[in-house]
Write an enzyme that holds these catalytic residues in place. Structure first.
Site: not given
Ligand code: LLP
Length: 437
Positions: A327, A287-288, A387, A358
């Site tokens: 970010r 699940e990317p 994000y 600000c």
């Molecule tokens: N599955 C689960 C259970 C997760 O908690 C997450 C992300 C994903 C999949 C997807 O992960 P990804 O492939 O996007 O790395 N806001 C932060 C990233 C937080 C990710 C939280 N969980 C940022 O902007 O770097």
């Protein structure tokens, strides 16, 4: 090269101005205003197809999109067309997916504190899987399912003792995380499910080891741990868990110094561990989020004021910042940018791109070499698909930007720009404070 190893969308071209999806970015800025999120459909579909090709030898792979990275109706439609299911974490994400016409059996509901209202909604929409995170959730999910006369099909979220972000990778017996069951708590929850929770059907396990991961070995180790856990449970309880969700986390390339592995490398690590340790290959969910949508997205800003600190830095301020891209201020994230309308100019200046909010910390890019920038120039920041909009706010009471989808020289609005009236539309003035003329 995998798409996640590119800073720019695959259709990026340097013509008179910078173009993406055949659309001149200066013209898009003119037509839709700035800040503007731009999503390149070819890049998005391209990476979906790369993921599917990399895992094509598994009949039982379930590609899911972690919709927290960017969840809007048009994006969900594209992922649905590409054959992806969805990892969701709130009523809002579930509702968006549902309203986008997705077959809800392809949806997983994940999260460490799902509310009773959200669980009801998910059961009513016949969501495919719940990833049960903790003892409290198992209790309330079972209770609500029982009242509705339904069976909830579940995975158990576990923390496999691997924690991984970019280059850092640690493997410990236990990790201090708010998510999931520690492996040492698995027996207790399984015994509760088999003895008391008759409305829960246990299908498998789920883990997610981090985000912006550069180290394929961490996936190999994750698979090994989960496969061995499944075998242990089978031996101890005679329960055959046939599903395994390995989470998301693959990294992307924000700047030249980022070196994410290809999708094929990720798939090879998973395949190797699976063949080495699994007696029987389970259904695998992956699940990317970030690696699916990040590279497809850029943000356009218009340059405005500037300040040369005497003897110090030169700041160029743009018309967006930490509210449309939190970010950099939250995670010290780094980005790459270009001046859309000055492609052939020499990069004579080292500048810091500041936001318009600000706060002194509202800096989008620290020290980047660009041509001399004048007010009205359009700046394109790359790799903002994930994000950014999904974490955007209305800080300083500023309207959230619009989002357009580009493809084959055509652009469509997929999220409208907020208006000043939108900003006050949830406000209420109690009668006693009303002003009567
Ligand atoms: N599955 C689960 C259970 C997760 O908690 C997450 C992300 C994903 C999949 C997807 O992960 P990804 O492939 O996007 O790395 N806001 C932060 C990233 C937080 C990710 C939280 N969980 C940022 O902007 O770097």
């Amino acid at each position: 090269m995998s798409i996640n190893q590119s800073i720019k969308p695959i259709t990026t071209e340097e013509k008179e101005n910078l173009t993406i999806g055949g659309c001149d970015l200066a013209e898009l800025a003119q037509k839709y205003g700035t800040p503007l999120y731009v999503i390149d459909e070819a890049t998005l579909r391209g990476i979906c197809r790369e993921y599917k090709a990399a895992f094509k030898d598994y009949d039982n792979i379930r590609m899911m999109y972690a919709s927290k990275a960017l969840c809007t109706s048009a994006i969900i439609r594209i992922l649905d067309e590409e054959g992806f299911g969805f990892d969701t974490v709130s009523a809002g994400e579930i509702y968006t997916v549902y309203k986008s016409g997705v077959n809800m059996s392809k949806v997983l509901f994940n999260g460490n504190n799902k509310t009773a209202r959200e669980i009801e909604l998910a059961l009513d929409y016949k969501i495919g899987r719940f990833s049960v995170d903790n003892f409290y959730e198992a209790e309330i999910l079972n209770g609500i399912a029982e009242k509705k006369g339904l069976q909830a099909e579940i995975l158990l979220r576990v923390t496999p003792g691997i924690e991984c972000h970019t280059h850092d990778y640690i493997q410990t017996g236990q990790i201090d995380s708010k998510f999931g069951f520690d492996l040492s708590q698995l027996d207790e929850i399984i015994e509760l499910i088999t003895s008391r929770y008759k409305n829960l059907t246990l299908k498998g396990v789920h883990a997610h080891i981090g985000s912006q991961i550069f180290e394929p070995k961490s996936y190999y180790d994750e698979v090994e741990i989960l496969v061995k856990e499944i075998a242990r449970i089978k031996q101890k309880y005679g329960i055959d868990l046939k599903e395994m969700n390995i989470g998301g986390g693959l990294g992307v390339k924000y700047t030249d110094s980022d070196t994410p592995p290809s999708i094929k490398t990720l798939a090879d690590a998973v395949t190797e561990a699976m063949h080495k340790y699994a007696a029987e290959i389970p259904v695998i969910y992956i699940e990317p989020g970030r690696s699916i949508i990040s590279t497809a997205g850029v943000t356009l800003y218009t340059a405005g004021s500037s300040k040369q600190v005497p003897g110090g830095r030169k700041y160029i301020a743009v018309d967006g910042g930490m509210a449309d891209n939190p970010r950099p201020s939250m995670y010290q994230a780094e980005y790459t940018a270009e001046v859309v309308n000055k492609l052939n100019y020499t990069k004579t200046e080292r500048i810091t791109i500041a936001g318009r909010y600000c706060e002194s910390g509202d800096i989008l890019i620290n020290e980047i070499d660009l041509p001399e920038i004048e007010p009205g120039d359009i700046i394109c920041v790359y790799n903002t698909g994930a994000y950014n909009y999904s974490m955007a706010s209305n800080y300083n009471r500023v309207e959230k930007p619009a989002m357009v989808l580009v493809n084959n020289s055509h652009s469509d609005i997929i999220v409208y720009r907020e208006t000043l009236d939108n900003l006050i539309s949830f406000d209420n003035i109690p009668d006693r404070l009303k002003k009567y003329d």
